[in-house]
Design a protein around this motif. Structure first.
Motif, mmCIF file in Angstrom:
data_model
loop_
_atom_site.group_PDB
_atom_site.id
_atom_site.type_symbol
_atom_site.label_atom_id
_atom_site.label_comp_id
_atom_site.label_asym_id
_atom_site.label_seq_id
_atom_site.Cartn_x
_atom_site.Cartn_y
_atom_site.Cartn_z
ATOM 1 N N GLY A 89 0.803 -1.209 0.000
ATOM 2 C CA GLY A 89 0.000 0.000 0.000
ATOM 3 C C GLY A 89 0.839 1.263 0.000
ATOM 4 N N LYS A 90 1.947 1.222 0.710
ATOM 5 C CA LYS A 90 2.825 2.391 0.781
ATOM 6 C C LYS A 90 3.505 2.655 -0.553
ATOM 7 C CE LYS A 90 6.891 4.190 3.230
ATOM 8 N NZ LYS A 90 7.925 3.919 4.249
ATOM 9 N N ASN A 91 3.916 1.615 -1.244
ATOM 10 C CA ASN A 91 4.748 1.760 -2.440
ATOM 11 C C ASN A 91 3.964 1.831 -3.746
ATOM 12 O OD1 ASN A 91 7.072 1.656 -0.818
ATOM 13 N ND2 ASN A 91 7.154 -0.575 -0.923
ATOM 14 N N ASN A 96 -5.944 5.364 -4.845
ATOM 15 C CA ASN A 96 -6.941 4.755 -3.974
ATOM 16 C C ASN A 96 -6.567 3.300 -3.696
ATOM 17 O OD1 ASN A 96 -9.122 6.963 -3.984
ATOM 18 N ND2 ASN A 96 -8.790 6.600 -6.169
ATOM 19 N N LEU A 97 -6.761 2.882 -2.467
ATOM 20 C CA LEU A 97 -6.486 1.501 -2.076
ATOM 21 C C LEU A 97 -7.754 0.859 -1.542
ATOM 22 C CD1 LEU A 97 -3.132 1.953 -0.097
ATOM 23 C CD2 LEU A 97 -3.381 1.065 -2.430
ATOM 24 N N ILE A 98 -8.041 -0.355 -2.021
ATOM 25 C CA ILE A 98 -9.107 -1.171 -1.458
ATOM 26 C C ILE A 98 -8.428 -2.276 -0.673
ATOM 27 C CG2 ILE A 98 -11.218 -2.467 -1.897
ATOM 28 C CD1 ILE A 98 -11.283 0.362 -3.047
ATOM 29 N N VAL A 99 -8.659 -2.326 0.624
ATOM 30 C CA VAL A 99 -8.000 -3.296 1.492
ATOM 31 C C VAL A 99 -9.016 -4.344 1.926
ATOM 32 C CG1 VAL A 99 -6.726 -3.648 3.637
ATOM 33 C CG2 VAL A 99 -6.356 -1.565 2.298
ATOM 34 N N ALA A 100 -8.862 -5.549 1.425
ATOM 35 C CA ALA A 100 -9.735 -6.665 1.796
ATOM 36 C C ALA A 100 -9.062 -7.441 2.915
ATOM 37 C CB ALA A 100 -10.001 -7.567 0.598
ATOM 38 N N GLY A 101 -9.567 -7.274 4.095
ATOM 39 C CA GLY A 101 -8.998 -7.907 5.273
ATOM 40 C C GLY A 101 -9.790 -7.483 6.481
ATOM 41 N N VAL A 102 -9.115 -7.074 7.550
ATOM 42 C CA VAL A 102 -9.809 -6.549 8.717
ATOM 43 C C VAL A 102 -9.308 -5.146 9.013
ATOM 44 C CG1 VAL A 102 -10.427 -8.765 9.733
ATOM 45 C CG2 VAL A 102 -8.185 -7.791 10.213
ATOM 46 N N ARG A 103 -10.029 -4.441 9.893
ATOM 47 C CA ARG A 103 -9.884 -2.996 9.993
ATOM 48 C C ARG A 103 -8.461 -2.529 10.276
ATOM 49 N NH1 ARG A 103 -13.960 1.291 10.921
ATOM 50 N NH2 ARG A 103 -12.780 3.161 11.427
ATOM 51 N N PHE A 104 -7.733 -3.246 11.144
ATOM 52 C CA PHE A 104 -6.391 -2.750 11.452
ATOM 53 C C PHE A 104 -5.504 -2.708 10.202
ATOM 54 C CE2 PHE A 104 -5.465 -7.324 12.061
ATOM 55 C CZ PHE A 104 -4.239 -7.449 11.446
ATOM 56 N N MET A 105 -5.785 -3.568 9.217
ATOM 57 C CA MET A 105 -5.014 -3.552 7.983
ATOM 58 C C MET A 105 -5.305 -2.298 7.168
ATOM 59 S SD MET A 105 -5.498 -7.568 6.966
ATOM 60 C CE MET A 105 -4.903 -8.855 8.073
ATOM 61 N N GLY A 106 -6.581 -1.918 7.119
ATOM 62 C CA GLY A 106 -6.935 -0.679 6.442
ATOM 63 C C GLY A 106 -6.355 0.533 7.147
ATOM 64 N N GLU A 107 -6.370 0.501 8.479
ATOM 65 C CA GLU A 107 -5.791 1.609 9.236
ATOM 66 C C GLU A 107 -4.293 1.723 8.994
ATOM 67 O OE1 GLU A 107 -8.790 2.109 13.062
ATOM 68 O OE2 GLU A 107 -6.855 1.123 13.345
ATOM 69 N N SER A 108 -3.609 0.592 8.953
ATOM 70 C CA SER A 108 -2.165 0.625 8.700
ATOM 71 C C SER A 108 -1.860 1.233 7.337
ATOM 72 C CB SER A 108 -1.576 -0.789 8.791
ATOM 73 O OG SER A 108 -1.649 -1.278 10.112
ATOM 74 N N LYS A 116 -3.458 9.040 0.226
ATOM 75 C CA LYS A 116 -4.339 8.143 -0.522
ATOM 76 C C LYS A 116 -5.664 7.964 0.207
ATOM 77 C CE LYS A 116 -0.420 5.558 -2.384
ATOM 78 N NZ LYS A 116 0.243 4.246 -2.532
ATOM 79 N N ARG A 117 -6.697 7.667 -0.549
ATOM 80 C CA ARG A 117 -7.970 7.273 0.055
ATOM 81 C C ARG A 117 -7.958 5.755 0.202
ATOM 82 N NH1 ARG A 117 -13.084 10.122 -2.675
ATOM 83 N NH2 ARG A 117 -13.987 9.571 -0.636
ATOM 84 N N VAL A 118 -8.279 5.296 1.383
ATOM 85 C CA VAL A 118 -8.241 3.868 1.693
ATOM 86 C C VAL A 118 -9.658 3.414 2.039
ATOM 87 C CG1 VAL A 118 -7.300 2.079 3.201
ATOM 88 C CG2 VAL A 118 -5.871 4.035 2.529
#
Length: 375
Positions: A89-91, A96-108, A116-118
């Motif tokens: 996500g950083k690189n 825009n990033l779509i993070v499929a996982g659990v909330r702490f992953m989106g927060e990271s 970016k919008r996550v």
């Protein structure tokens, strides 16, 4: 082992049974409706189109549905453990990033990429470890031990990370704690007690442990694993270190999700008993189609299932949610800037360490002897 090591467990917050949208019953109730083949194809085609139009990238954890993992790979996104998700996500150049996982992953992802919008398919998708480590309570715990370096697992909120010196994932926790031990540091660890105990035994570090657990890994049973091994005597047992001690001690290989996949792909055995979230089997089967994979048992023979190791919050991720992110900008992650800045330091410290010590990461430990560690 050093006799000065503290084995105290200070707090216990089993909030995975909390009322409301964060409880497991509500999580399972919110799992996306099944899509028929035709409808699924339509949704996937629309997502692929919008990922391009919206300048977005999809990153998925190994534990989410296989269709989402495949979609991430097919569209130039990524499927990975939480460490590599953070790096990706950083690189990645996408806005825009779509993070499929659990909330702490989106927060990271948002902590590392504030420009970016996550988005996440469902913001209610959380984690029992996160729920069980309240930021206010953790601050009180931390204040009692000002002489300790604060090391928190990735499975924590941004507010908890903002109080930490280091964030670690299961891929790098051993290496980082070992380094801190060499520097003579005493450690305050949170939140997973099983992973903390495992690292303590492996490194000999002086660690004070918070009393949290993953509801999936905590349910693996040693007696059931022994029975399964008896039925498959040639199978290698792969165990994630978030599991209870008795389960870890039965393992042929102990490691992170990435290390477990590596063990299957490169291992000489033809059968593997896998003690982690069964979502990982999708990627394992793709990378090692000739290997037989067996789900480790989590419960007995009564009314409960005998092999049901799947996180209810990971199961909340669906193609419909990804489409909603892209069509409606739903599920966006927001973090207050003071919290983000404080949390950024511990994550960047981890990323810098892993960049400078790549040879130390994701190495599965073979065998286990109590008080000695990997053998």
């Amino acid at each position: 082992m050093n006799s000065t090591i503290s084995t105290s467990i200070a707090f216990d917050y089993p909030q995975q049974n909390a009322e409301g949208t964060t409880c497991t019953a509500q999580a399972w109730a919110k799992t996306p409706a099944h899509l028929g083949d035709s409808e699924k194809a339509t949704v996937i085609a629309r997502i692929k189109q919008l990922l391009i139009e919206k300048d977005a990238a999809l990153v998925a954890h190994y534990y989410v549905d296989g269709d989402i993992q495949d979609l991430a790979m097919e569209t130039g996104g990524y499927v990975a453990d939480s460490l590599e998700m953070a790096r990706f996500g950083k690189n990645h150049p996408a806005k825009n990033l779509i993070v499929a996982g659990v909330r702490f992953m989106g927060e990271s992802a948002k902590i590392l990429s504030p420009e970016k919008r996550v988005f996440m398919p469902d913001l209610d998708a959380t984690c029992s470890l996160d729920l069980g480590c309240d930021a206010t309570d953790f601050a009180a715990f931390r204040s009692l031990h000002p002489d300790r370096v604060v090391v928190v697992y990735a499975n924590t909120s941004a507010a908890v990370k903002a109080q930490a010196d280091w964030m670690v994932t299961s891929s790098c926790a051993l290496a980082i704690v070992h380094q801190l031990k060499l520097e003579g540091k005493k450690i305050l660890w949170a939140p997973d007690r099983h992973l903390g105990r495992y690292i303590q035994e492996q490194t000999g570090a002086d660690m004070l442990l918070w009393n949290g657990a993953c509801i999936v890994h905590d349910e693996f049973k040693a007696v059931e694993l022994q029975l399964l091994k008896a039925a498959h005597p040639k199978a290698m047992i792969l165990v994630h270190p978030e599991s209870p001690q008795a389960v870890v001690e039965l393992a042929d290989v102990v490691g992170s999700t990435s290390a477990m996949i590596k063990a299957v792909v490169e291992g000489s055995a033809t059968e593997y008993i896998v003690a982690t979230d069964k979502g990982i089997l999708h990627r394992m089967r793709q990378l090692a189609p000739n290997k037989k994979l067996i789900e480790a048992p989590t419960a007995g023979n009564s009314a409960t299932c005998k092999s049901c190791a799947h996180c209810p919050w990971m199961a909340m991720n669906g193609l419909q949610g990804i489409l909603a992110c892209l069509e409606n900008a739903s599920g966006e992650i927001f973090i207050e800037e003071p919290t983000r800045i404080k949390a950024l330091g511990c994550i960047e410290r981890m990323l810098d360490f892993t960049t400078n010590h790549p040879n130390l990461l994701a190495k599965a430990q073979h065998g286990f002897v109590k008080n000695i560690g990997a053998a």
